[in-house]
Scaffold this motif. Structure first.
Motif, mmCIF file in Angstrom:
data_model
loop_
_atom_site.group_PDB
_atom_site.id
_atom_site.type_symbol
_atom_site.label_atom_id
_atom_site.label_comp_id
_atom_site.label_asym_id
_atom_site.label_seq_id
_atom_site.Cartn_x
_atom_site.Cartn_y
_atom_site.Cartn_z
ATOM 1 N N TRP A 145 2.081 2.634 -9.455
ATOM 2 C CA TRP A 145 2.499 1.043 -8.834
ATOM 3 C C TRP A 145 1.061 0.520 -8.180
ATOM 4 C CZ3 TRP A 145 5.596 -0.790 -12.294
ATOM 5 C CH2 TRP A 145 6.863 -0.041 -12.759
ATOM 6 N N LYS A 146 0.417 -0.530 -8.593
ATOM 7 C CA LYS A 146 -0.764 -0.441 -8.004
ATOM 8 C C LYS A 146 -0.306 -1.620 -6.996
ATOM 9 C CE LYS A 146 -3.254 2.442 -10.348
ATOM 10 N NZ LYS A 146 -3.928 3.803 -9.770
ATOM 11 N N THR A 147 -0.984 -1.977 -6.011
ATOM 12 C CA THR A 147 -1.089 -2.645 -4.550
ATOM 13 C C THR A 147 -0.786 -4.309 -5.779
ATOM 14 O OG1 THR A 147 -1.362 -1.483 -2.865
ATOM 15 C CG2 THR A 147 -2.055 -4.127 -3.032
ATOM 16 N N ALA A 148 -2.005 -4.850 -6.169
ATOM 17 C CA ALA A 148 -2.536 -5.929 -6.769
ATOM 18 C C ALA A 148 -1.327 -6.248 -8.323
ATOM 19 C CB ALA A 148 -4.096 -5.594 -7.473
ATOM 20 N N ALA A 149 -0.557 -4.857 -8.913
ATOM 21 C CA ALA A 149 0.156 -5.230 -9.550
ATOM 22 C C ALA A 149 1.390 -5.300 -9.108
ATOM 23 C CB ALA A 149 0.544 -4.674 -10.757
ATOM 24 N N GLN A 154 1.055 -1.521 -0.149
ATOM 25 C CA GLN A 154 -0.414 0.221 0.048
ATOM 26 C C GLN A 154 0.952 1.237 -0.252
ATOM 27 O OE1 GLN A 154 -0.245 -2.324 1.864
ATOM 28 N NE2 GLN A 154 -2.608 -3.663 1.174
ATOM 29 N N GLN A 155 1.727 1.152 0.996
ATOM 30 C CA GLN A 155 2.980 2.310 0.675
ATOM 31 C C GLN A 155 3.380 2.355 -0.655
ATOM 32 O OE1 GLN A 155 5.004 1.305 3.988
ATOM 33 N NE2 GLN A 155 4.252 2.386 5.173
ATOM 34 N N VAL A 156 4.225 1.846 -1.521
ATOM 35 C CA VAL A 156 5.050 1.596 -2.347
ATOM 36 C C VAL A 156 3.285 2.498 -3.550
ATOM 37 C CG1 VAL A 156 5.131 0.477 -4.775
ATOM 38 C CG2 VAL A 156 6.020 -0.069 -2.081
ATOM 39 N N GLU A 157 2.000 2.154 -3.533
ATOM 40 C CA GLU A 157 1.044 2.719 -4.161
ATOM 41 C C GLU A 157 1.026 4.037 -3.714
ATOM 42 O OE1 GLU A 157 -2.979 2.004 -5.794
ATOM 43 O OE2 GLU A 157 -2.629 0.526 -4.897
ATOM 44 N N ALA A 158 0.945 4.328 -2.460
ATOM 45 C CA ALA A 158 0.685 5.580 -2.827
ATOM 46 C C ALA A 158 2.097 6.531 -2.117
ATOM 47 C CB ALA A 158 0.630 6.464 -1.118
ATOM 48 N N LEU A 159 3.286 6.596 -2.447
ATOM 49 C CA LEU A 159 4.556 7.002 -2.542
ATOM 50 C C LEU A 159 5.064 7.098 -4.348
ATOM 51 C CD1 LEU A 159 6.749 4.978 -0.253
ATOM 52 C CD2 LEU A 159 6.374 7.339 -0.230
ATOM 53 N N SER A 160 4.519 6.201 -4.671
ATOM 54 C CA SER A 160 4.167 6.600 -6.176
ATOM 55 C C SER A 160 3.093 6.817 -6.917
ATOM 56 C CB SER A 160 4.775 5.063 -7.114
ATOM 57 O OG SER A 160 3.626 4.098 -7.040
ATOM 58 N N LEU A 162 10.342 0.688 -11.891
ATOM 59 C CA LEU A 162 10.688 0.020 -10.253
ATOM 60 C C LEU A 162 12.097 -0.131 -9.159
ATOM 61 C CD1 LEU A 162 8.103 -3.653 -10.393
ATOM 62 C CD2 LEU A 162 8.220 -1.482 -8.984
ATOM 63 N N ALA A 163 13.307 -0.967 -9.941
ATOM 64 C CA ALA A 163 13.995 -0.318 -10.067
ATOM 65 C C ALA A 163 14.634 1.031 -9.805
ATOM 66 C CB ALA A 163 15.716 -0.430 -11.186
ATOM 67 N N ALA A 164 14.188 2.287 -10.583
ATOM 68 C CA ALA A 164 14.534 2.975 -10.215
ATOM 69 C C ALA A 164 13.543 4.048 -8.722
ATOM 70 C CB ALA A 164 14.227 4.015 -11.382
#
Length: 171
Positions: free
Chosen positions: A40-44, A30-36, A63-65
């Motif tokens: 980057w969707k949580t499900a993906a 969820q944090q990845v989705e929010a920070l991006s 994603l690496a970046a």
């Protein structure tokens, strides 16, 4: 030609690396989705991490970046090779270590004391050194892992149960 099972295995390995790096950074999906900002969707990301879905080269680079790591870190073949066989088992002789001058062995003794505290083990006469620990200690002593092993052999601080070759350079 690669098989479907090989592709799935590769996707799982890449996914495991994605998950490892995300969790190392202390981020939830969820944090990845929010920070991006929703890039980057949580499900993906979750499906990439499980290996249910193969990540494209473009998405892997992005994603690496996002994570701030080289793309190669996500590829299974990019992981560091294991230490050479000579370091398969490195075991310190703790009584021998205590007899060494502090200016030489002080950092190593402090590290051993911390490991003993973490494990609650103060009665041991030997301590096995893990691969990552050996690399860390080598950096601490400004040596390669092989040079550190040579130094430990010269100090007579290796236990006979260690599985290492004779020093590569006695000079």
């Amino acid at each position: 030609m690669t098989t479907t099972s090989e592709n799935r295995a590769y996707a799982r390995e890449v996914g495991a690396r994605l998950r490892d790096i995300r969790t190392q950074q202390g981020r939830s999906l969820q944090q990845v989705e929010a920070l991006s900002d929703g890039r980057w969707k949580t499900a993906a990301v979750g499906s990439y991490e499980r290996g249910d879905r193969m990540v494209s080269v473009e998405n892997l680079a992005a994603l690496a970046a996002f994570y701030g790591v080289p793309v190669a870190e996500f590829l299974p073949s990019a992981r560091p090779d294991p230490l050479p066989p000579r370091t398969a088992r490195v075991v310190l002789n703790l009584p021998a270590l205590t007899g060494l001058p502090t200016e030489d062995a002080g950092p190593l003794r402090r590290w051993v004391a911390e490991i003993q505290r973490e494990r609650g083990d103060y009665a041991g006469r030997v301590l096995s050194i893990r691969e990552g620990d050996l690399r860390t200690l080598a950096i601490l002593y400004d040596r390669t892992p092989d040079q550190l092993i040579d130094m430990l052999q010269q100090w007579k601080a290796l236990d006979p149960t260690s599985d290492v070759e004779a020093p590569s350079d006695t000079a």
